[in-house]
Scaffold this motif. Structure first.
Motif, PDB file in Angstrom:
ATOM      1  N   MET A 137      -5.192  -2.339  -4.257  1.00 34.25           N
ATOM      2  CA  MET A 137      -4.225  -2.619  -3.201  1.00 34.25           C
ATOM      3  C   MET A 137      -4.796  -2.306  -1.824  1.00 34.25           C
ATOM      4  O   MET A 137      -4.548  -3.023  -0.850  1.00 34.25           O
ATOM      5  CB  MET A 137      -2.953  -1.794  -3.429  1.00 34.25           C
ATOM      6  CG  MET A 137      -1.749  -2.306  -2.660  1.00 34.25           C
ATOM      7  SD  MET A 137      -1.238  -3.938  -3.235  1.00 34.25           S
ATOM      8  CE  MET A 137      -0.520  -3.532  -4.817  1.00 34.25           C
ATOM      9  N   LEU A 138      -5.567  -1.228  -1.744  1.00 35.56           N
ATOM     10  CA  LEU A 138      -6.202  -0.870  -0.482  1.00 35.56           C
ATOM     11  C   LEU A 138      -7.121  -1.991  -0.009  1.00 35.56           C
ATOM     12  O   LEU A 138      -7.081  -2.401   1.156  1.00 35.56           O
ATOM     13  CB  LEU A 138      -7.013   0.423  -0.651  1.00 35.56           C
ATOM     14  CG  LEU A 138      -7.747   0.939   0.591  1.00 35.56           C
ATOM     15  CD1 LEU A 138      -6.758   1.362   1.661  1.00 35.56           C
ATOM     16  CD2 LEU A 138      -8.655   2.110   0.224  1.00 35.56           C
ATOM     17  N   LEU A 160       0.483   6.319  -6.907  1.00 35.11           N
ATOM     18  CA  LEU A 160      -0.728   7.081  -7.209  1.00 35.11           C
ATOM     19  C   LEU A 160      -0.388   8.554  -7.387  1.00 35.11           C
ATOM     20  O   LEU A 160      -0.805   9.184  -8.374  1.00 35.11           O
ATOM     21  CB  LEU A 160      -1.754   6.915  -6.082  1.00 35.11           C
ATOM     22  CG  LEU A 160      -3.041   7.740  -6.221  1.00 35.11           C
ATOM     23  CD1 LEU A 160      -3.811   7.319  -7.470  1.00 35.11           C
ATOM     24  CD2 LEU A 160      -3.910   7.590  -4.976  1.00 35.11           C
ATOM     25  N   LYS A 219      -5.475  -6.283 -11.905  1.00 39.32           N
ATOM     26  CA  LYS A 219      -5.158  -4.858 -11.967  1.00 39.32           C
ATOM     27  C   LYS A 219      -4.886  -4.426 -13.404  1.00 39.32           C
ATOM     28  O   LYS A 219      -5.381  -3.391 -13.868  1.00 39.32           O
ATOM     29  CB  LYS A 219      -3.940  -4.543 -11.102  1.00 39.32           C
ATOM     30  CG  LYS A 219      -3.530  -3.077 -11.186  1.00 39.32           C
ATOM     31  CD  LYS A 219      -2.088  -2.871 -10.798  1.00 39.32           C
ATOM     32  CE  LYS A 219      -1.585  -1.548 -11.347  1.00 39.32           C
ATOM     33  NZ  LYS A 219      -0.182  -1.297 -11.090  1.00 39.32           N
ATOM     34  N   LEU A 271       0.831  -1.203   0.000  1.00 38.63           N
ATOM     35  CA  LEU A 271       0.000   0.000   0.000  1.00 38.63           C
ATOM     36  C   LEU A 271       0.866   1.253   0.000  1.00 38.63           C
ATOM     37  O   LEU A 271       0.513   2.257  -0.638  1.00 38.63           O
ATOM     38  CB  LEU A 271      -0.935   0.009   1.213  1.00 38.63           C
ATOM     39  CG  LEU A 271      -2.009   1.100   1.216  1.00 38.63           C
ATOM     40  CD1 LEU A 271      -2.914   0.984  -0.008  1.00 38.63           C
ATOM     41  CD2 LEU A 271      -2.837   1.047   2.500  1.00 38.63           C
ATOM     42  N   ASN A 302      -4.429   0.639  -9.201  1.00 36.01           N
ATOM     43  CA  ASN A 302      -3.465   0.021  -8.300  1.00 36.01           C
ATOM     44  C   ASN A 302      -3.778   0.368  -6.846  1.00 36.01           C
ATOM     45  O   ASN A 302      -3.790  -0.498  -5.971  1.00 36.01           O
ATOM     46  CB  ASN A 302      -2.055   0.478  -8.652  1.00 36.01           C
ATOM     47  CG  ASN A 302      -0.994  -0.204  -7.803  1.00 36.01           C
ATOM     48  OD1 ASN A 302      -0.998  -1.414  -7.626  1.00 36.01           O
ATOM     49  ND2 ASN A 302      -0.086   0.581  -7.247  1.00 36.01           N
ATOM     50  N   TYR A 303      -4.071   1.642  -6.588  1.00 32.06           N
ATOM     51  CA  TYR A 303      -4.339   2.062  -5.212  1.00 32.06           C
ATOM     52  C   TYR A 303      -5.627   1.452  -4.670  1.00 32.06           C
ATOM     53  O   TYR A 303      -5.650   0.930  -3.546  1.00 32.06           O
ATOM     54  CB  TYR A 303      -4.407   3.583  -5.123  1.00 32.06           C
ATOM     55  CG  TYR A 303      -4.685   4.056  -3.714  1.00 32.06           C
ATOM     56  CD1 TYR A 303      -3.694   4.016  -2.739  1.00 32.06           C
ATOM     57  CD2 TYR A 303      -5.963   4.499  -3.349  1.00 32.06           C
ATOM     58  CE1 TYR A 303      -3.956   4.414  -1.436  1.00 32.06           C
ATOM     59  CE2 TYR A 303      -6.230   4.901  -2.048  1.00 32.06           C
ATOM     60  CZ  TYR A 303      -5.220   4.864  -1.100  1.00 32.06           C
ATOM     61  OH  TYR A 303      -5.473   5.247   0.180  1.00 32.06           O
ATOM     62  N   SER A 330       3.749   1.539  -1.460  1.00 36.22           N
ATOM     63  CA  SER A 330       4.157   1.654  -2.848  1.00 36.22           C
ATOM     64  C   SER A 330       3.021   2.199  -3.705  1.00 36.22           C
ATOM     65  O   SER A 330       3.237   3.059  -4.570  1.00 36.22           O
ATOM     66  CB  SER A 330       4.598   0.285  -3.377  1.00 36.22           C
ATOM     67  OG  SER A 330       4.919   0.344  -4.750  1.00 36.22           O
ATOM     68  N   ALA A 331       1.801   1.720  -3.460  1.00 39.01           N
ATOM     69  CA  ALA A 331       0.640   2.159  -4.237  1.00 39.01           C
ATOM     70  C   ALA A 331       0.367   3.645  -4.028  1.00 39.01           C
ATOM     71  O   ALA A 331      -0.013   4.351  -4.969  1.00 39.01           O
ATOM     72  CB  ALA A 331      -0.589   1.342  -3.846  1.00 39.01           C
ATOM     73  N   LYS A 332       0.555   4.133  -2.803  1.00 41.94           N
ATOM     74  CA  LYS A 332       0.342   5.563  -2.520  1.00 41.94           C
ATOM     75  C   LYS A 332       1.354   6.429  -3.258  1.00 41.94           C
ATOM     76  O   LYS A 332       1.008   7.471  -3.828  1.00 41.94           O
ATOM     77  CB  LYS A 332       0.441   5.816  -1.016  1.00 41.94           C
ATOM     78  CG  LYS A 332      -0.750   5.324  -0.218  1.00 41.94           C
ATOM     79  CD  LYS A 332      -0.579   5.602   1.267  1.00 41.94           C
ATOM     80  CE  LYS A 332      -1.790   5.128   2.060  1.00 41.94           C
ATOM     81  NZ  LYS A 332      -1.620   5.362   3.519  1.00 41.94           N
ATOM     82  N   GLY A 392      -2.451   4.118 -11.838  1.00 42.54           N
ATOM     83  CA  GLY A 392      -2.286   4.601 -10.473  1.00 42.54           C
ATOM     84  C   GLY A 392      -3.543   4.456  -9.646  1.00 42.54           C
ATOM     85  O   GLY A 392      -3.502   4.002  -8.501  1.00 42.54           O
TER      86      GLY A 392
END
Length: 344
Positions: free
Chosen positions: A89-90, A49, A151, A42, A85-86, A44-46, A82
């Motif tokens: 992933m969240l 994003l 994704k 997460l 993914n976020y 990484s996802a942030k 982005g």
């Protein structure tokens, strides 16, 4: 930078007295490393994003001597990637992270006694063990690999509506049913979090059973000192790209003449990102080791110090790859993607 030796950090970093009296023990740095260690996927996802919504589209649109429509497609892909993914992933990572926290708080409930002893080794407790950290990070970081295929499929599906919403030009998507399906998919992603919120005990038991196996313990002890975070991220990027390429080639919503540059852009970006990431990691390894030593010295009384060191090792490849993928590579990939597309 020298750390003020008179500065005594409170053992609890959530205490409001912790401030910016030293770089290595300021509140923001410690909280960031804590989040990176707790949920690297997460984190990484942030980062991705933020970069995919700003730096990457700007870099793509600034690429010289490149067809504007291709640049818009690549920018739309960046935004879609982005956001998707976020959101995914969240929803996918929180149940895993909560389950691992349960194991952290009560190892004997979810792990066999011999497993705890084997992974703890000479460490003062299980949470400070590198082998145990590796075993749990396999699940936390592995979430990204597991959800790579859905994704990429959703990312590809979102490119046409994002083109329509963001760029407002002649690009049209006449498939109304396609838009409805995307909205339904997005709704499912958002509700994914609630679906698994009450299942952390079951997930924790499942993770515990896997960690109890000899192969996982052997793997953890053997590779706990390697750059495993970057290895997992790189494997995830490869799977993401392969899936995206396949979905783009099959898409009926993206014009045929635009597919080749978009596919080439993804392949070139991923290849350069992985090669550049490992290269920069090697070049900066001495500086990283020095930073870790200074960090340990400044925070020697901090509980679970190894957790924050683990956060450094996860945050480093994330930030390196983000800098390469979202700033440096878009210019190169967009430029060459169009030319390779024309040559074929």
């Amino acid at each position: 930078m020298k750390v003020n030796s008179n500065f005594n950090i409170n053992n609890n970093i959530n205490n409001n007295n912790v401030s910016f009296k030293g770089f290595y023990n300021n509140k923001i740095l410690l909280k960031t490393l804590e989040k990176a260690a707790e949920n690297g996927s997460l984190f990484s996802a942030k980062v991705m994003l933020g970069m995919s919504l700003t730096a990457r589209p700007l870099a793509i649109m600034a690429t010289p001597k490149t067809d504007r429509e291709n640049k818009k497609l690549a920018s739309a892909k960046s935004i879609a990637s982005g956001v998707v993914n976020y959101l995914i992933m969240l929803g996918a990572s929180l149940p895993v992270v909560n389950a691992v926290k349960k194991i952290d708080n009560n190892p004997s409930k979810f792990l066999k006694t011999e497993t705890i002893s084997n992974l703890q080794g000479s460490s003062k407790n299980l949470l400070s063990s590198k082998a145990y950290a590796f075993a749990t990070q396999l699940f936390k970081l592995g979430v990204g690999f597991v959800i790579a295929v859905p994704k990429s499929i959703l990312t590809c599906a979102l490119i046409p509506p994002i083109m329509l919403a963001v760029f407002h030009d002649k690009f049209k998507n006449t498939d109304k049913k396609h838009h409805i399906e995307i909205k339904k998919s997005a709704g499912k992603v958002i509700s994914f979090k609630g679906l698994y919120q009450n299942a952390s005990d079951c997930i924790a038991k499942g993770i515990g059973k896997i960690i109890d196996t000899k192969p996982v313990q052997t793997l953890s002890k053997k590779f706990c000192d390697t750059n495993f975070a970057q290895h997992i991220m790189s494997m995830t990027d490869v799977l993401l790209t392969l899936t995206f390429v396949r979905q783009t080639a099959k898409s009926k919503s993206i014009k045929q003449e635009r597919k080749k540059p978009l596919i080439n852009n993804s392949i070139i970006s991923t290849a350069l990102c992985i090669v550049g990431g490992y290269g920069l990691n090697g070049i900066t390894q001495k500086q990283t080791d020095s930073f870790i030593e200074k960090f340990k010295s400044a925070n020697k009384d901090l509980p679970n110090l190894e957790k924050y060191v683990q956060g450094i090792k996860i945050a480093k490849p994330v930030l390196l790859l983000a800098g390469i993928y979202y700033i440096a590579i878009p210019l190169i990939a967009t430029f060459f993607a169009e030319r390779t597309g024309k040559s074929n």
